[in-house]
Design a protein around this motif. Structure first.
Motif, PDB file in Angstrom:
ATOM      1  N   VAL A 165       1.530   2.699  -4.766  1.00  0.00           N
ATOM      2  CA  VAL A 165       1.192   4.044  -4.001  1.00  0.00           C
ATOM      3  C   VAL A 165       1.537   5.170  -4.646  1.00  0.00           C
ATOM      4  O   VAL A 165       2.795   5.375  -4.781  1.00  0.00           O
ATOM      5  CB  VAL A 165       1.852   3.687  -2.704  1.00  0.00           C
ATOM      6  CG1 VAL A 165       1.623   5.019  -1.781  1.00  0.00           C
ATOM      7  CG2 VAL A 165       0.745   2.600  -1.836  1.00  0.00           C
TER       8      VAL A 165
ATOM      9  N   THR B 286      14.893  -6.940  -0.228  1.00  0.00           N
ATOM     10  CA  THR B 286      15.270  -8.037   0.541  1.00  0.00           C
ATOM     11  C   THR B 286      15.372  -9.554   0.233  1.00  0.00           C
ATOM     12  O   THR B 286      16.229 -10.284   0.277  1.00  0.00           O
ATOM     13  CB  THR B 286      14.037  -8.220   1.331  1.00  0.00           C
ATOM     14  OG1 THR B 286      13.801  -7.038   2.266  1.00  0.00           O
ATOM     15  CG2 THR B 286      14.063  -9.289   2.529  1.00  0.00           C
TER      16      THR B 286
ATOM     17  N   GLY C 128      24.489 -11.613   1.589  1.00  0.00           N
ATOM     18  CA  GLY C 128      25.464 -12.015   2.481  1.00  0.00           C
ATOM     19  C   GLY C 128      24.960 -12.497   3.834  1.00  0.00           C
ATOM     20  O   GLY C 128      25.355 -13.330   4.399  1.00  0.00           O
ATOM     21  N   GLY C 129      24.044 -11.401   4.315  1.00  0.00           N
ATOM     22  CA  GLY C 129      23.393 -12.135   5.685  1.00  0.00           C
ATOM     23  C   GLY C 129      22.893 -10.926   6.354  1.00  0.00           C
ATOM     24  O   GLY C 129      22.931  -9.759   5.913  1.00  0.00           O
TER      25      GLY C 129
ATOM     26  N   ALA D 242      11.155  -5.235   6.186  1.00  0.00           N
ATOM     27  CA  ALA D 242      10.488  -4.133   7.068  1.00  0.00           C
ATOM     28  C   ALA D 242       8.774  -4.197   7.045  1.00  0.00           C
ATOM     29  O   ALA D 242       8.430  -4.382   8.134  1.00  0.00           O
ATOM     30  CB  ALA D 242      11.192  -2.967   6.614  1.00  0.00           C
TER      31      ALA D 242
ATOM     32  N   SER E 210      21.406  -3.698   7.329  1.00  0.00           N
ATOM     33  CA  SER E 210      20.044  -3.126   6.949  1.00  0.00           C
ATOM     34  C   SER E 210      18.897  -4.061   7.157  1.00  0.00           C
ATOM     35  O   SER E 210      17.685  -3.627   7.585  1.00  0.00           O
ATOM     36  CB  SER E 210      20.179  -2.633   5.360  1.00  0.00           C
ATOM     37  OG  SER E 210      20.911  -3.711   4.842  1.00  0.00           O
ATOM     38  N   LEU E 211      18.958  -5.471   7.109  1.00  0.00           N
ATOM     39  CA  LEU E 211      18.099  -6.326   7.167  1.00  0.00           C
ATOM     40  C   LEU E 211      17.785  -6.313   8.672  1.00  0.00           C
ATOM     41  O   LEU E 211      16.667  -6.084   9.137  1.00  0.00           O
ATOM     42  CB  LEU E 211      18.571  -7.631   6.805  1.00  0.00           C
ATOM     43  CG  LEU E 211      18.849  -7.981   5.252  1.00  0.00           C
ATOM     44  CD1 LEU E 211      19.606  -9.293   5.115  1.00  0.00           C
ATOM     45  CD2 LEU E 211      17.578  -7.955   4.634  1.00  0.00           C
TER      46      LEU E 211
ATOM     47  N   ASP F  33      10.097   5.419  -4.349  1.00  0.00           N
ATOM     48  CA  ASP F  33       8.622   6.045  -4.431  1.00  0.00           C
ATOM     49  C   ASP F  33       8.129   6.648  -2.867  1.00  0.00           C
ATOM     50  O   ASP F  33       7.722   7.687  -2.955  1.00  0.00           O
ATOM     51  CB  ASP F  33       7.657   5.187  -4.767  1.00  0.00           C
ATOM     52  CG  ASP F  33       7.991   4.457  -6.072  1.00  0.00           C
ATOM     53  OD1 ASP F  33       8.452   5.025  -7.012  1.00  0.00           O
ATOM     54  OD2 ASP F  33       7.303   3.351  -6.469  1.00  0.00           O
TER      55      ASP F  33
ATOM     56  N   GLU G 131      14.710   0.340   4.639  1.00  0.00           N
ATOM     57  CA  GLU G 131      15.605   1.336   3.690  1.00  0.00           C
ATOM     58  C   GLU G 131      15.135   2.713   3.421  1.00  0.00           C
ATOM     59  O   GLU G 131      15.986   3.886   3.033  1.00  0.00           O
ATOM     60  CB  GLU G 131      16.044   0.574   2.685  1.00  0.00           C
ATOM     61  CG  GLU G 131      17.265   1.085   1.810  1.00  0.00           C
ATOM     62  CD  GLU G 131      17.708   0.375   0.720  1.00  0.00           C
ATOM     63  OE1 GLU G 131      17.722  -0.948   0.639  1.00  0.00           O
ATOM     64  OE2 GLU G 131      18.337   0.834  -0.155  1.00  0.00           O
TER      65      GLU G 131
HETATM   66  C1  LIG Z   1      21.520  -7.379  -4.151  1.00  0.00           C
HETATM   67  C2  LIG Z   1      21.488  -6.811  -2.617  1.00  0.00           C
HETATM   68  C3  LIG Z   1      22.224  -7.590  -1.643  1.00  0.00           C
HETATM   69  C4  LIG Z   1      21.695  -7.296  -0.346  1.00  0.00           C
HETATM   70  N1  LIG Z   1      22.198  -7.884   0.834  1.00  0.00           N
HETATM   71  C5  LIG Z   1      22.385  -7.501   1.918  1.00  0.00           C
HETATM   72  C6  LIG Z   1      22.786  -8.238   2.866  1.00  0.00           C
HETATM   73  O1  LIG Z   1      23.407  -9.423   2.696  1.00  0.00           O
HETATM   74  N2  LIG Z   1      22.491  -7.981   4.118  1.00  0.00           N
HETATM   75  C7  LIG Z   1      21.755  -6.704   4.470  1.00  0.00           C
HETATM   76  O2  LIG Z   1      21.824  -6.480   5.711  1.00  0.00           O
HETATM   77  N3  LIG Z   1      21.243  -6.097   3.556  1.00  0.00           N
HETATM   78  C8  LIG Z   1      21.510  -6.266   2.094  1.00  0.00           C
HETATM   79  N4  LIG Z   1      21.218  -5.527   1.187  1.00  0.00           N
HETATM   80  C9  LIG Z   1      20.145  -4.397   1.597  1.00  0.00           C
HETATM   81  C10 LIG Z   1      18.887  -4.947   2.153  1.00  0.00           C
HETATM   82  O3  LIG Z   1      18.402  -6.121   1.339  1.00  0.00           O
HETATM   83  C11 LIG Z   1      17.891  -3.923   1.892  1.00  0.00           C
HETATM   84  O4  LIG Z   1      18.227  -2.756   2.392  1.00  0.00           O
HETATM   85  C12 LIG Z   1      16.776  -4.283   2.743  1.00  0.00           C
HETATM   86  O5  LIG Z   1      16.088  -5.411   2.301  1.00  0.00           O
HETATM   87  C13 LIG Z   1      15.577  -3.308   2.635  1.00  0.00           C
HETATM   88  O6  LIG Z   1      14.394  -3.942   3.302  1.00  0.00           O
HETATM   89  P1  LIG Z   1      12.980  -2.872   3.151  1.00  0.00           P
HETATM   90  O7  LIG Z   1      11.711  -4.038   3.450  1.00  0.00           O
HETATM   91  O8  LIG Z   1      13.278  -1.667   3.573  1.00  0.00           O
HETATM   92  O9  LIG Z   1      12.630  -2.655   1.434  1.00  0.00           O
HETATM   93  P2  LIG Z   1      12.585  -3.728   0.196  1.00  0.00           P
HETATM   94  O10 LIG Z   1      12.971  -5.001   0.832  1.00  0.00           O
HETATM   95  O11 LIG Z   1      13.196  -3.141  -0.581  1.00  0.00           O
HETATM   96  O12 LIG Z   1      10.927  -3.579   0.050  1.00  0.00           O
HETATM   97  C14 LIG Z   1      10.391  -2.415  -0.548  1.00  0.00           C
HETATM   98  C15 LIG Z   1       8.882  -2.811  -0.801  1.00  0.00           C
HETATM   99  O13 LIG Z   1       8.332  -1.823  -1.282  1.00  0.00           O
HETATM  100  C16 LIG Z   1       7.536  -1.885  -2.166  1.00  0.00           C
HETATM  101  N5  LIG Z   1       7.393  -0.620  -2.929  1.00  0.00           N
HETATM  102  C17 LIG Z   1       8.122   0.195  -3.447  1.00  0.00           C
HETATM  103  N6  LIG Z   1       7.417   1.295  -3.619  1.00  0.00           N
HETATM  104  C18 LIG Z   1       6.221   1.055  -3.752  1.00  0.00           C
HETATM  105  C19 LIG Z   1       5.028   1.782  -4.170  1.00  0.00           C
HETATM  106  N7  LIG Z   1       5.159   2.930  -4.708  1.00  0.00           N
HETATM  107  N8  LIG Z   1       3.662   1.397  -4.045  1.00  0.00           N
HETATM  108  C20 LIG Z   1       3.631  -0.058  -3.274  1.00  0.00           C
HETATM  109  N9  LIG Z   1       4.846  -0.658  -2.965  1.00  0.00           N
HETATM  110  C21 LIG Z   1       5.832  -0.229  -2.992  1.00  0.00           C
HETATM  111  C22 LIG Z   1       8.394  -2.711  -3.054  1.00  0.00           C
HETATM  112  O14 LIG Z   1       7.661  -3.482  -4.128  1.00  0.00           O
HETATM  113  C23 LIG Z   1       8.989  -3.706  -1.927  1.00  0.00           C
HETATM  114  O15 LIG Z   1       8.021  -4.691  -1.767  1.00  0.00           O
HETATM  115  C24 LIG Z   1      21.060  -6.106  -0.020  1.00  0.00           C
HETATM  116  C25 LIG Z   1      20.560  -5.341  -1.032  1.00  0.00           C
HETATM  117  C26 LIG Z   1      20.530  -5.838  -2.478  1.00  0.00           C
HETATM  118  C27 LIG Z   1      19.952  -5.116  -3.653  1.00  0.00           C
END
Ligand SMILES: Cc1cc2nc3c(=O)[nH]c(=O)nc-3n(C[C@H](O)[C@H](O)[C@H](O)COP(=O)(O)OP(=O)(O)OC[C@H]3O[C@@H](n4cnc5c(N)ncnc54)[C@H](O)[C@@H]3O)c2cc1C
Length: 529
Positions: A168, A56, A61-62, A29, A389-390, A222, A373
């Motif tokens: 943050v 991420t 899975g995908g 995201a 979610s991706l 957070d 997320e």
């Molecule tokens: C093992 C696993 C397998 C998964 N498989 C799938 C799948 O196959 N398909 C699918 O759609 N979804 C899957 N998911 C869910 C999906 O990966 C996540 O929902 C999605 O990647 C979230 O993306 P995001 O960018 O919102 O957050 P994230 O990818 O979690 O990134 C959050 C970022 O925020 C940063 N951050 C957090 N708090 C702070 C702070 N206080 N200060 C500064 N930075 C901060 C973190 O360091 C990170 O860089 C899976 C999740 C896991 C854990």
């Protein structure tokens, strides 16, 4: 009672950094939104660890998307609504399913290499999808491939500044306006202020609320906690998705065994080697996640074991080829999935609730946006459909960039230099707790009392304990990222527990033993804080 700011500060004495847009988080995201924003100004990405460390990176899975003639956004929408247990926001789901294909095509243009067969993209089936619509990369390393492609792009862009190891702590607000964030810079161990015309939270979920989780250490919610302290509405926090199949191996972190393994034909078996899913749902292994997770949980209770088995020995494709990373991980623990049953147990996996946003990623605070997320856009309802979610991170990240373009006049009128803000609470210097130990105790409490199967007595017990811990933690000064994370986890634990206690029904991932039925008459409504 959670304080408005976690630390005392006076903005006039803090080092200040300015940019047009602040993006908190470097998962799908955050990175995608940054790329969509760069033609509108200077973007600063703040991330608390290394650039790639995120949920991420570990996604296996995908990504679900309706491409090709045999599928359609309408079918994808139907599946998402059904899995969401009559609780999704229909409009948000429509946006996700119809705008998803364009975003995924762009992800491919940005360099993401999904697996192909004879020149065509390979798609797989996952639970509760009517069509095989899951694109994947390197078998089971989809997230890592997406992070690779997006981070290579952001690193090359002059208009994007990447700041690693920046934690943050809080959002800086005045009169319902968000002016940026206060951070702990782990590089020089200083508190600083990052100010911007717009702040976008893409800070991920809160899987670390639980002792058994598939989420990485950074997933401590957070952003949700900080936004809430700053006055942003948060919602649907009782809906925590537990993934049915994390690898069970004592002493090893919970490693995910992707849903796609069941999609390819693997069967769940009890400790005696008997299949059991037919007793719980006609779709057996491919029933919605919450049903499979509860079935495993009940089966484990019945047989007094900590795990069940996943039998992938009969799947059509060669396991080591289709799931190379899972294969490698299992083999490192002495389990060969092509010959042995894999021991698995449920684990917390996804935070369906979060910062409440509209269809454009806007929160109720001016200049604060959120995607991925950490949000509750309404697309997942009470139970996220696998691999959505991706996609959500892409679709709503793109929308934030679009809406910001239309609000540039307002954003350009903001005077960041004149901002005056401070917080002064009396706090003790000495701490009477060990943050790491307390974090573990909290995670165990949440797993045992606010977990897969909930009931009033357990929830009340958890609520009291959390309050007790909060009064200890918030009465002393917070000075390290570990303590900030603990404060955030305690704040969120309170909201999750209170919401779970309030919701006297069972719906999707929220299951109450004392209220086992869905109650649309009284509870087809959202709990918003
Ligand atoms: C093992 C696993 C397998 C998964 N498989 C799938 C799948 O196959 N398909 C699918 O759609 N979804 C899957 N998911 C869910 C999906 O990966 C996540 O929902 C999605 O990647 C979230 O993306 P995001 O960018 O919102 O957050 P994230 O990818 O979690 O990134 C959050 C970022 O925020 C940063 N951050 C957090 N708090 C702070 C702070 N206080 N200060 C500064 N930075 C901060 C973190 O360091 C990170 O860089 C899976 C999740 C896991 C854990």
């Amino acid at each position: 009672m959670t304080p408005r700011y976690l630390i005392n500060f006076d903005l006039s004495s803090l080092e200040r950094k300015y940019s047009d847009f602040l993006v908190v988080g470097s998962g799908i995201a955050g990175l995608y939104t940054s790329l969509k924003l760069l033609d509108k100004g200077i973007v600063t990405i703040l991330t608390k660890n290394k650039l790639k460390e995120s949920s991420t990176e570990y996604a296996q899975g995908g990504i679900a998307v309706a491409l090709g003639n045999e599928d359609s956004p309408r079918l994808h929408m139907e599946d998402t609504l059904k899995a969401g247990a009559n609780f999704c926001d229909r409009q948000a789901v429509e946006v996700l399913a119809t705008e998803g294909p364009g975003c995924v095509e762009e992800l491919i243009e940005l360099g993401t290499k999904f697996d192909k067969i004879e020149g065509k993209y390979k798609t797989t089936l996952e639970a509760a999808h009517q069509r095989p619509r899951i694109l994947h990369a390197q078998g089971d390393a989809t997230g890592a491939e997406i992070e690779r492609a997006l981070s290579e792009k952001v690193i090359k862009e002059n208009k994007i500044q990447i700041k690693e190891n920046i934690f943050v702590i809080d959002i800086l607000t005045k009169d319902n306006f968000c002016y940026g964030v206060m951070v702990w810079d782990n590089n020089d161990q200083k508190i600083k202020a990052y100010l911007a015309k717009a702040t976008i939270f893409a800070s991920g979920g809160a899987g670390q609320l639980y002792s058994n989780t598939t989420n990485p250490e950074v997933a401590t919610g957070d952003g949700i906690a900080a936004a809430f302290r700053g006055g942003a509405k948060v919602t649907d926090l009782e809906f925590i998705q537990f993934h049915p199949t994390a690898l069970f191996y004592p002493g090893s972190p919970k490693f995910l065994i992707s849903e796609a393994v069941r999609g390819e034909g693997a069967i769940l078996k009890d400790i005696k080697g008997e299949p059991f899913m037919a007793f719980y749902h006609p779709d057996k292994e491919l029933a919605p996640r919450d049903i499979v997770a509860r079935a495993i949980f009940l089966q484990m209770k019945k047989n007094k074991t900590n795990y069940v088995y996943l039998d992938a020995t009969q799947i059509k494709q060669k396991f080591s080829k289709r799931f190379p990373n899972i294969y490698k991980k299992c083999l490192s623990l002495g389990i060969n999935p092509e010959k042995d049953y894999i021991p698995v147990a449920p684990a917390s996996h996804y935070t369906m609730g979060g910062i409440k946003t509209d269809l454009w990623g806007k929160t109720n605070l001016f200049n604060l946006y959120a995607c991925g997320e950490c949000t509750s856009t309404g697309v997942h309802g009470a139970n996220r459909l696998a691999s959505n979610s991706l996609l959500e991170g892409l679709v709503f990240g793109k929308r934030i960039a679009q809406i910001i373009a239309t609000e540039s006049k307002l954003l350009n009128s903001i005077k960041l230099e004149d901002l005056k803000l401070s917080a002064h609470l009396s706090r003790k210097k000495d701490k009477i707790y060990n943050p790491l130990k307390l974090r573990k105790e909290l995670q165990n409490l949440m797993w045992n009392r606010v977990g897969i199967i909930r009931q009033a007595n357990d929830l009340k017990e958890a609520k009291n304990k959390i309050k007790e811990w909060q009064s200890v933690v918030f009465s002393a000064e917070l000075t390290t990222p570990l303590e900030f994370e603990l404060a955030n986890l305690l704040g969120l634990a309170e909201l999750v527990t209170n919401s779970a206690l309030l919701r006297e029904e069972s719906r999707g991932a929220h299951y109450r033993l004392d209220f086992p039925q869905k109650d649309d008459q009284h509870w087809k409504k959202h709990i918003i804080y």
